[in-house]
Scaffold this motif. Structure first.
Motif, PDB file in Angstrom:
ATOM      1  N   ILE A   1     -13.510  15.805  21.079  1.00  0.00           N
ATOM      2  CA  ILE A   1     -13.031  16.856  20.191  1.00  0.00           C
ATOM      3  C   ILE A   1     -13.436  16.507  18.770  1.00  0.00           C
ATOM      4  N   ARG A   2     -14.177  17.395  18.141  1.00  0.00           N
ATOM      5  CA  ARG A   2     -14.628  17.173  16.765  1.00  0.00           C
ATOM      6  C   ARG A   2     -13.675  17.881  15.799  1.00  0.00           C
ATOM      7  N   ILE A   3     -13.433  17.240  14.672  1.00  0.00           N
ATOM      8  CA  ILE A   3     -12.459  17.765  13.715  1.00  0.00           C
ATOM      9  C   ILE A   3     -13.014  17.687  12.299  1.00  0.00           C
ATOM     10  N   ASN A   4     -12.417  18.481  11.440  1.00  0.00           N
ATOM     11  CA  ASN A   4     -12.709  18.446  10.006  1.00  0.00           C
ATOM     12  C   ASN A   4     -11.357  18.371   9.295  1.00  0.00           C
ATOM     13  N   VAL A   5     -10.946  17.177   8.960  1.00  0.00           N
ATOM     14  CA  VAL A   5      -9.588  16.946   8.451  1.00  0.00           C
ATOM     15  C   VAL A   5      -9.643  16.162   7.149  1.00  0.00           C
ATOM     16  N   ARG A   6      -8.854  16.612   6.174  1.00  0.00           N
ATOM     17  CA  ARG A   6      -8.627  15.806   4.977  1.00  0.00           C
ATOM     18  C   ARG A   6      -7.404  14.938   5.233  1.00  0.00           C
ATOM     19  N   VAL A   7      -7.514  13.651   4.959  1.00  0.00           N
ATOM     20  CA  VAL A   7      -6.430  12.721   5.256  1.00  0.00           C
ATOM     21  C   VAL A   7      -5.757  12.259   3.964  1.00  0.00           C
ATOM     22  N   ILE A   8      -4.435  12.360   3.971  1.00  0.00           N
ATOM     23  CA  ILE A   8      -3.616  11.783   2.906  1.00  0.00           C
ATOM     24  C   ILE A   8      -2.680  10.779   3.565  1.00  0.00           C
ATOM     25  N   ALA A   9      -2.676   9.549   3.098  1.00  0.00           N
ATOM     26  CA  ALA A   9      -1.791   8.515   3.639  1.00  0.00           C
ATOM     27  C   ALA A   9      -0.757   8.148   2.582  1.00  0.00           C
ATOM     28  N   ALA A  10       0.407   7.705   3.047  1.00  0.00           N
ATOM     29  CA  ALA A  10       1.482   7.339   2.113  1.00  0.00           C
ATOM     30  C   ALA A  10       2.219   6.119   2.642  1.00  0.00           C
ATOM     31  N   THR A  11       2.685   5.285   1.722  1.00  0.00           N
ATOM     32  CA  THR A  11       3.476   4.114   2.104  1.00  0.00           C
ATOM     33  C   THR A  11       4.376   3.702   0.956  1.00  0.00           C
ATOM     34  N   ASN A  12       5.519   3.101   1.306  1.00  0.00           N
ATOM     35  CA  ASN A  12       6.417   2.552   0.286  1.00  0.00           C
ATOM     36  C   ASN A  12       6.235   1.051   0.133  1.00  0.00           C
ATOM     37  N   ARG A  13       5.288   0.494   0.868  1.00  0.00           N
ATOM     38  CA  ARG A  13       5.075  -0.955   0.832  1.00  0.00           C
ATOM     39  C   ARG A  13       3.905  -1.331  -0.075  1.00  0.00           C
ATOM     40  N   ASP A  14       3.855  -2.602  -0.414  1.00  0.00           N
ATOM     41  CA  ASP A  14       2.710  -3.152  -1.132  1.00  0.00           C
ATOM     42  C   ASP A  14       1.621  -3.378  -0.095  1.00  0.00           C
ATOM     43  N   ILE A  15       0.692  -2.454   0.007  1.00  0.00           N
ATOM     44  CA  ILE A  15      -0.259  -2.466   1.105  1.00  0.00           C
ATOM     45  C   ILE A  15      -1.216  -3.661   1.018  1.00  0.00           C
ATOM     46  N   GLU A  16      -1.519  -4.098  -0.207  1.00  0.00           N
ATOM     47  CA  GLU A  16      -2.399  -5.261  -0.339  1.00  0.00           C
ATOM     48  C   GLU A  16      -1.683  -6.523   0.130  1.00  0.00           C
ATOM     49  N   ALA A  17      -0.368  -6.588  -0.098  1.00  0.00           N
ATOM     50  CA  ALA A  17       0.411  -7.723   0.412  1.00  0.00           C
ATOM     51  C   ALA A  17       0.458  -7.682   1.938  1.00  0.00           C
ATOM     52  N   GLU A  18       0.528  -6.497   2.517  1.00  0.00           N
ATOM     53  CA  GLU A  18       0.522  -6.355   3.975  1.00  0.00           C
ATOM     54  C   GLU A  18      -0.817  -6.807   4.559  1.00  0.00           C
ATOM     55  N   ILE A  19      -1.891  -6.562   3.823  1.00  0.00           N
ATOM     56  CA  ILE A  19      -3.214  -7.039   4.266  1.00  0.00           C
ATOM     57  C   ILE A  19      -3.244  -8.555   4.262  1.00  0.00           C
ATOM     58  N   GLU A  20      -2.704  -9.166   3.201  1.00  0.00           N
ATOM     59  CA  GLU A  20      -2.660 -10.628   3.114  1.00  0.00           C
ATOM     60  C   GLU A  20      -1.860 -11.243   4.263  1.00  0.00           C
ATOM     61  N   LYS A  21      -0.805 -10.554   4.675  1.00  0.00           N
ATOM     62  CA  LYS A  21       0.028 -11.048   5.780  1.00  0.00           C
ATOM     63  C   LYS A  21      -0.605 -10.800   7.144  1.00  0.00           C
ATOM     64  N   GLY A  22      -1.681 -10.035   7.175  1.00  0.00           N
ATOM     65  CA  GLY A  22      -2.320  -9.722   8.450  1.00  0.00           C
ATOM     66  C   GLY A  22      -1.709  -8.542   9.162  1.00  0.00           C
ATOM     67  N   ASN A  23      -0.905  -7.760   8.444  1.00  0.00           N
ATOM     68  CA  ASN A  23      -0.222  -6.621   9.068  1.00  0.00           C
ATOM     69  C   ASN A  23      -0.987  -5.316   8.932  1.00  0.00           C
ATOM     70  N   PHE A  24      -2.002  -5.304   8.063  1.00  0.00           N
ATOM     71  CA  PHE A  24      -2.747  -4.054   7.861  1.00  0.00           C
ATOM     72  C   PHE A  24      -4.226  -4.356   7.722  1.00  0.00           C
ATOM     73  N   ARG A  25      -5.051  -3.533   8.358  1.00  0.00           N
ATOM     74  CA  ARG A  25      -6.502  -3.761   8.356  1.00  0.00           C
ATOM     75  C   ARG A  25      -7.095  -3.438   6.984  1.00  0.00           C
ATOM     76  N   GLU A  26      -7.869  -4.376   6.474  1.00  0.00           N
ATOM     77  CA  GLU A  26      -8.480  -4.171   5.158  1.00  0.00           C
ATOM     78  C   GLU A  26      -9.483  -3.033   5.187  1.00  0.00           C
ATOM     79  N   ASP A  27     -10.255  -2.920   6.296  1.00  0.00           N
ATOM     80  CA  ASP A  27     -11.256  -1.852   6.368  1.00  0.00           C
ATOM     81  C   ASP A  27     -10.602  -0.474   6.421  1.00  0.00           C
ATOM     82  N   LEU A  28      -9.437  -0.368   7.068  1.00  0.00           N
ATOM     83  CA  LEU A  28      -8.719   0.901   7.091  1.00  0.00           C
ATOM     84  C   LEU A  28      -8.185   1.236   5.699  1.00  0.00           C
ATOM     85  N   TYR A  29      -7.715   0.217   4.998  1.00  0.00           N
ATOM     86  CA  TYR A  29      -7.227   0.418   3.632  1.00  0.00           C
ATOM     87  C   TYR A  29      -8.319   0.997   2.750  1.00  0.00           C
ATOM     88  N   TYR A  30      -9.514   0.420   2.804  1.00  0.00           N
ATOM     89  CA  TYR A  30     -10.603   0.923   1.960  1.00  0.00           C
ATOM     90  C   TYR A  30     -11.066   2.310   2.400  1.00  0.00           C
TER      91      TYR A  30
END
Length: 460
Positions: free
Chosen positions: A270-299
């Motif tokens: 299934i092909r899509i055309n979607v604009r993505v908006i992400a939101a978080t209340n956390r320090d996402i860079e700190a989550e990357i340092e902890k290994g909880n969030f993928r750096e490539d997904l963040y970028y």
């Protein structure tokens, strides 16, 4: 009031016959023999629809159509031509013509086209009205420098189509920012679909995002479309993105890169055309340092970063927000809106608002229900906003822990303060706070009550 139709044609017989027929049908009719005359009548009379001949001396129908749409884009135009061809029809449609009718004219065809065009205009007006009401409903209120800067960011980012990562504390208004970006984007006529990644168990999140085929998951017997499909050509809001597991993050990243996927248990791409908006209340860079969030997904998500200011960093907006919330409640219950006294507003401005705008809104909703008077004063404001009401701002947690008689006392003090702060962060909503802490709302209130906290204060 009958619709007004302007006929622009250089043939007197066409003007005379059409005018008589349309007048008999109940329309108000205006006529013009050339494009210049027609444009002047549009400027002074504002007709609902224009019947426009394509071939005329002076400026022809195509040029007249361009001028009409430039200054009056919502007027419906039906082209009349005796030399109709596909190229002319396509060009006129691209310029905004509703339809094209060939001479000799069929009055039945003319009446049907006029009816369809006027119905289309009515639907457009209704959609514009509904969109205006939606924008008003989701307006970001306030005039502080922090909010003015935020509004400017939204105005710049919204039309671009870029993906956005919104950060900010709980209750600050991240979802409101996402809705504004969508409403002011070229995708505004398409859906905004949101999903709270923290509220859905991880084993079901993939199915919620991408959908599943019949019998592919144990919790559903039917086929289900995922949020990505629902948001096609629109916007997808991934709220609390940091609560997504690493395995789901990996699958999400691939879909975001390729803009295609398969439902769980399915084989069709299934092909899509979607604009993505992400939101978080956390320090996402700190989550990357902890290994909880993928750096490539963040970028991938962080094309445009937007930070929503906490309410304590925009205190000058509190009177504006209070007035808005009071007016909305008055609209729901009828009667005039209540007002805060100057002293009460000053007290609200001095509070730290750990639950941000959501906490302020919850407090005002409660005060409107509880206070019978039209004016809300200092004595009406409860703790912790009102230090004089008891149960105000707690003593520093370190002092409280060190003053405990034993380890159990220190543990109880820490637990009570931890629960109190999580409650405040989530607008004093026990269900939301309990979900974040991995406990039931009943246990949360019981523990807070056992520790001497005012559990009743936190009930909604």
């Amino acid at each position: 009031m009958f619709p007004t139709i302007l006929i622009i044609d250089d043939e007197p017989m066409i003007l005379q016959s059409l005018s008589g027929l349309l007048s008999d049908e109940g329309f108000e009719v205006l006529t013009a023999t050339n494009g210049y005359e027609g444009l002047k009548l549009i400027e002074t009379e504002s007709p609902d629809l224009v019947l426009l001949d394509i071939w005329m001396p002076g400026i022809d129908g195509i040029e007249t159509l361009k001028e009409i749409k430039k200054s009056n884009p919502f007027i419906q135009v039906i082209i009349i031509t005796g030399h109709g061809n596909v190229e002319t029809a396509v060009r006129a449609t691209k310029l905004g013509a509703f339809d094209m009718i060939e001479k000799p004219l069929s009055i039945d065809k003319v009446i049907v086209d006029i009816s369809n065009a006027l119905n289309f205009r009515r639907l457009e007006e209704e959609n514009r009205y509904l969109r205006k009401k939606t924008i008003e409903k989701h307006a970001i209120d306030g005039h502080s420098p922090a909010i003015s800067e935020l509004k400017q960011q939204i105005a710049v980012v919204a039309p671009t189509g870029s993906w956005v990562l919104i950060t900010g504390e709980n209750g600050a208004g991240k979802e409101l920012v996402a809705r504004n970006i969508h409403q002011f984007s070229p995708r505004a006529e398409q859906p905004l679909i949101d999903i709270n990644c923290a509220a859905i168990p991880d084993e079901r999140l993939e199915s919620e995002l991408f959908g599943h085929e019949k019998g592919a998951v144990p919790w559903s017997e039917n086929r289900k479309r995922g949020r990505f499909e629902m948001a096609d050509r629109g916007t997808l809001l991934l709220d609390e993105i940091c609560d997504m597991s690493l395995s789901t993050q990996a699958k999400l990243l691939r879909v975001l890169q390729e803009q295609k996927f398969q439902r769980v248990g399915g084989g069709r791409t299934i092909r899509i055309n979607v604009r993505v908006i992400a939101a978080t209340n956390r320090d996402i860079e700190a989550e990357i340092e902890k290994g909880n969030f993928r750096e490539d997904l963040y970028y991938r998500l962080n094309e445009i970063p937007i930070t929503v200011p906490a309410l304590r960093n925009r205190r000058e907006d509190i009177p504006v927000l209070a007035k808005v919330f009071l007016a909305k409640r008055a609209g729901q219950y009828g009667g005039p809106a209540k007002q805060f006294t100057a002293e009460a507003l000053e007290m609200l401005g001095a509070y730290s608002w750990p639950g941000n705008v959501r906490e302020l809104k919850n407090l005002i909703n409660r005060l409107v229900l509880m206070i019978d008077r039209d004016s809300i004063g200092v004595d009406d404001i409860p703790a912790p906003c009102n230090p004089g009401a008891g149960g105000g701002e707690p003593e520093p947690i370190v002092e409280k822990l060190l003053s405990a008689a034993d380890l159990n006392g220190a543990r109880a003090a820490f637990e009570a303060e931890f629960i109190r702060r999580r409650l405040a962060e989530h607008g004093n909503d026990p269900e939301k706070a309990a979900r974040v802490m991995g406990m039931s709302p009943e246990d949360l209130l019981r523990k807070l009550g056992a520790s001497g906290g005012d559990s009743a204060h936190h009930r909604r």
